[in-house]
Enzyme design. Structure first.
Site, PDB file in Angstrom:
ATOM      1  N   GLU A 126       0.849  -1.197   0.000  1.00  0.00           N
ATOM      2  CA  GLU A 126       0.000   0.000   0.000  1.00  0.00           C
ATOM      3  C   GLU A 126       0.879   1.240   0.000  1.00  0.00           C
ATOM      4  O   GLU A 126       2.107   1.139   0.140  1.00  0.00           O
ATOM      5  CB  GLU A 126      -0.944  -0.022   1.206  1.00  0.00           C
ATOM      6  CG  GLU A 126      -1.975  -1.137   1.114  1.00  0.00           C
ATOM      7  CD  GLU A 126      -2.942  -1.183   2.275  1.00  0.00           C
ATOM      8  OE1 GLU A 126      -3.229  -0.131   2.864  1.00  0.00           O
ATOM      9  OE2 GLU A 126      -3.410  -2.280   2.599  1.00  0.00           O
ATOM     10  N   HIS A 249      -9.081   9.299   2.726  1.00  0.00           N
ATOM     11  CA  HIS A 249      -8.675   8.187   1.850  1.00  0.00           C
ATOM     12  C   HIS A 249      -8.917   8.629   0.419  1.00  0.00           C
ATOM     13  O   HIS A 249      -9.984   9.151   0.105  1.00  0.00           O
ATOM     14  CB  HIS A 249      -9.479   6.928   2.185  1.00  0.00           C
ATOM     15  CG  HIS A 249      -8.861   5.685   1.612  1.00  0.00           C
ATOM     16  ND1 HIS A 249      -8.780   5.448   0.260  1.00  0.00           N
ATOM     17  CD2 HIS A 249      -8.278   4.615   2.209  1.00  0.00           C
ATOM     18  CE1 HIS A 249      -8.178   4.287   0.059  1.00  0.00           C
ATOM     19  NE2 HIS A 249      -7.849   3.764   1.223  1.00  0.00           N
ATOM     20  N   ARG A 295      -0.823   8.698   1.407  1.00  0.00           N
ATOM     21  CA  ARG A 295      -2.216   9.102   1.206  1.00  0.00           C
ATOM     22  C   ARG A 295      -2.463  10.597   1.154  1.00  0.00           C
ATOM     23  O   ARG A 295      -3.325  11.062   0.409  1.00  0.00           O
ATOM     24  CB  ARG A 295      -3.041   8.554   2.372  1.00  0.00           C
ATOM     25  CG  ARG A 295      -3.694   7.308   1.980  1.00  0.00           C
ATOM     26  CD  ARG A 295      -4.503   6.763   3.095  1.00  0.00           C
ATOM     27  NE  ARG A 295      -4.428   5.332   2.917  1.00  0.00           N
ATOM     28  CZ  ARG A 295      -4.904   4.463   3.740  1.00  0.00           C
ATOM     29  NH1 ARG A 295      -5.489   4.866   4.846  1.00  0.00           N
ATOM     30  NH2 ARG A 295      -4.802   3.188   3.496  1.00  0.00           N
ATOM     31  N   HIS A 356     -11.469   9.488   6.453  1.00  0.00           N
ATOM     32  CA  HIS A 356     -11.228   8.059   6.666  1.00  0.00           C
ATOM     33  C   HIS A 356     -10.737   7.732   8.070  1.00  0.00           C
ATOM     34  O   HIS A 356     -11.196   6.781   8.691  1.00  0.00           O
ATOM     35  CB  HIS A 356     -10.193   7.598   5.638  1.00  0.00           C
ATOM     36  CG  HIS A 356      -9.857   6.149   5.672  1.00  0.00           C
ATOM     37  ND1 HIS A 356     -10.791   5.166   5.431  1.00  0.00           N
ATOM     38  CD2 HIS A 356      -8.682   5.501   5.906  1.00  0.00           C
ATOM     39  CE1 HIS A 356     -10.207   3.977   5.510  1.00  0.00           C
ATOM     40  NE2 HIS A 356      -8.924   4.150   5.810  1.00  0.00           N
ATOM     41  N   ARG A 391      -1.053   8.869   8.984  1.00  0.00           N
ATOM     42  CA  ARG A 391      -0.881   7.435   9.261  1.00  0.00           C
ATOM     43  C   ARG A 391      -0.433   6.666   8.021  1.00  0.00           C
ATOM     44  O   ARG A 391      -0.990   6.843   6.937  1.00  0.00           O
ATOM     45  CB  ARG A 391      -2.204   6.845   9.756  1.00  0.00           C
ATOM     46  CG  ARG A 391      -2.172   5.345   9.953  1.00  0.00           C
ATOM     47  CD  ARG A 391      -3.504   4.863  10.457  1.00  0.00           C
ATOM     48  NE  ARG A 391      -4.547   5.048   9.493  1.00  0.00           N
ATOM     49  CZ  ARG A 391      -5.044   4.084   8.719  1.00  0.00           C
ATOM     50  NH1 ARG A 391      -4.592   2.850   8.816  1.00  0.00           N
ATOM     51  NH2 ARG A 391      -6.010   4.346   7.879  1.00  0.00           N
TER      52      ARG A 391
END
Ligand code: FAD
Ligand code: SIN
Length: 546
Positions: A126, A249, A295, A356, A391
């Site tokens: 990811e 997100h 992100r 998110h 994060r």
């Protein structure tokens, strides 16, 4: 008005608020040291955990190392991660994963090439990860974890799960008994079925209520994510930190009939490419990792592209991969999109960013302990310092697992200290509360908060927009407070009160940060301050009210 006798009072050794990965894991560990009640405001599986797709980040392969996972986490966290928190959580991850396996959880595996059929864990990738390290159960990791934990809970006689029980507020000794040394004694809880407020007394109280995605109009989160834990802790005098860092997100399904449906970042990890509506792959203009950049970068890039072109979404394209691979690896996404008329093996998926994850929260140490004796916080509701300003993907399930284990150990160690709780507590005072006759006020205020947060406190901020949001939220809070005191309690009203408080904490934190860092991007201060100026944003009840 309810009379005191109509207010049931119960006592447990340990009270856990919330039945996601953090609450359930902690309960299983605490049940060895006394009676445990888990209270949860809806059905027990209803949690953010249940919808997690990508998986859990943990170092399990020979090509990976703790050092690399620590470095990726800190890089994503944009200078605000606490290195001791990152090291502890990363290095204790594999042991906690072993425990999940012992509960019967089966992570996806793949055949090792040329090995005669031998298998190994199928590790996903990811954004921001330099290695493949995401353990997953196809694209329904959260559901599998939630089921495995609930199954273990069901056969544990020391744990009682109370569904449809909504935690309203914490009970503290300074308020309940005018003690000088303050500590947490339990919680007032609305039984949603009987509509009575129950008093639950416990030696230790663990908040595991998850995040606050519902404070924004568009979110990947289910309805339970209304920031109740942060609001309760803050009202009880516990400080919160870094609430400005709300993670958006990049890829939530854009379809008029889909309320919220995430398209996992793992899809980009398997080659999915972000394109504009002319099918141009735009991410190379923004970051060398292109569609797999961290992100915050991807969400801002999509926001910029949408504003530039006036389009209301972008596209996520994985059609270049073989259809059987896509269907096997992402069965839930494939089926769900097909229900909305999109065959992801043949056409790109329309996506938009959505709120998110809450990176900040109730300040705790690395054992989940808060500044209020007897009160602990774990999971998304807590701020341990792992995430910093952004994060790293799939680090939250990991944090919840590690912290729930450490928290249970700490509670056991604190047990003697906490044992001196009083035998009974004052019942809830409902005063002259009436059933709310203007429910439309509640739904209108809900909508207004969520829209103003989306419009003024979103992916890209300015001081003027933040100031406008602050003014609006202050007026709303006043109105909600008046309504709260004269109305009998309903879950909607309780959530509205919490959403308004959490929104005001996000705005106040965003106004305090005079720079852009990680998830907080302010056009008035586009630069990141140099290293010595890095700091957490800390809010306390005293500083907030003055
Ligand atoms: P939750 O799982 O949200 O549980 C909170 C519980 O508290 C719920 O049971 C809720 O009903 C209860 N509750 C809340 N308020 C009250 C109240 N007032 N009274 C009583 N009960 C209350 N993270 C990853 O690491 N990997 C992923 O792949 C991933 N995918 C995600 C996909 C989606 C769609 C979403 C929304 C999140 C994802 N995340 C992922 C984030 C991760 O799922 C959450 O951060 C994590 O599950 C939080 O766990 P938790 O136990 O802290 O809270
Ligand atoms: C996802 O699957 O993209 C979500 C992962 C996460 O939020 O950590």
């Amino acid at each position: 008005m309810q009379s005191p006798s109509s207010h049931p009072q119960r006592t447990y050794d340990h009270l856990i608020l919330g039945s996601g990965i953090a609450g359930l894991t902690c309960a299983l560990k605490l049940s060895k040291h006394g009676s445990v009640a888990i209270i949860t405001k809806k059905q027990k599986a209803e949690s953010n955990t249940n919808y997690a797709q990508g998986g859990i980040a943990a170092v399990t392969s020979k090509e990976d190392s703790f050092e690399m996972h620590v470095s990726d986490t800190c890089l994503a966290g944009a200078g605000l991660c606490r290195e001791d928190a990152v090291r502890t959580i990363v290095s204790e991850g594999p042991e906690r994963i072993e425990e999940l396996l012992r509960l019967g959880l089966k992570f996806s595996e793949r055949e090792i090439p040329d090995s005669g059929g031998a298998k190994e864990l199928d590790l996903g990738k990811e954004g921001g990860h330099s290695k493949r390290r995401i353990l997953h159960c196809k694209d329904v990791t959260g559901r599998e974890i939630e089921q495995a934990l609930l199954q273990a809970i069901a056969s544990d006689d020391n744990i009682e799960v109370l569904e449809d029980h909504f935690a309203i507020d914490l009970i503290t000794s300074s308020k309940a008994q005018k003690d000088e040394t303050n500590r947490c004694l339990g919680a007032y809880v609305l039984n949603v079925i009987t509509r009575k407020v129950e008093t639950i007394r416990a030696c230790s109280v663990v908040i595991a209520t998850g995040g606050c995605g519902k404070v924004y109009l568009y979110t990947t989160n289910p309805d339970i994510a209304t920031g109740d834990g942060v609001a309760m802790a803050f009202r009880a005098g516990v400080a919160v930190s870094n609430m400005e860092f709300i993670q958006f997100h990049p890829t939530c399904l854009y379809h008029p009939k889909a309320k919220t449906f995430l398209i996992t970042e793992a899809l980009r990890g398997e080659g999915g490419v972000l394109r504009d509506l002319n099918r141009h792959a735009f991410m190379s203009q923004y970051h060398p990792l292109e569609s797999l950049a961290p992100r915050d970068v991807v969400a801002r890039a999509i926001d910029t592209e949408m504003k530039k072109s006036g389009a209301d979404h972008v596209l996520l394209d994985i059609t270049h991969k073989p259809a059987p691979f896509i269907i096997d690896r992402f069965p839930n996404i494939y089926r769900t999109c097909l229900r909305f008329g999109i065959d992801i093996t043949k056409e790109p998926i329309p996506v938009v960013p959505a709120a998110h994850y809450q990176c900040g929260g109730v300040i705790t140490d690395l054992n989940g302990a808060t500044s209020l004796p007897g009160l602990y916080a774990i999971g998304e509701v807590a701020c341990t310092g792992l995430h910093g300003a952004n994060r790293l993907a799939s680090n939250s399930l990991l944090e919840a697992l590690v912290l729930s284990h450490r928290c249970a150990k700490r509670i056991k160690a604190d047990q003697q200290l906490n044992d001196s709780a009083p035998a009974s507590l004052p019942p809830w005072e409902s005063g002259q509360a009436q059933a709310p006759d203007e429910r439309v006020v509640i739904s209108h205020n809900w909508d207004e908060i969520r829209r103003l947060m989306w419009d003024y406190v979103g992916i890209v901020r300015t001081d003027e927009r933040l100031a406008r949001a602050k003014k609006r939220i202050e007026n709303l809070q006043q109105e909600i407070q008046e309504f709260y005191w004269k109305s009998t309690l309903t879950p909607d009203l309780l959530e509205l009160r919490n959403l308004a408080l959490v929104a005001s904490l996000i705005i106040a934190s965003a106004l305090q940060r005079k720079e852009s860092r990680g998830l907080h991007y302010n056009l008035d201060y586009p630069e990141t301050m140099p290293a010595p100026s890095q700091r957490d944003t800390i809010l306390t009840l005293d500083s907030f009210q003055n």
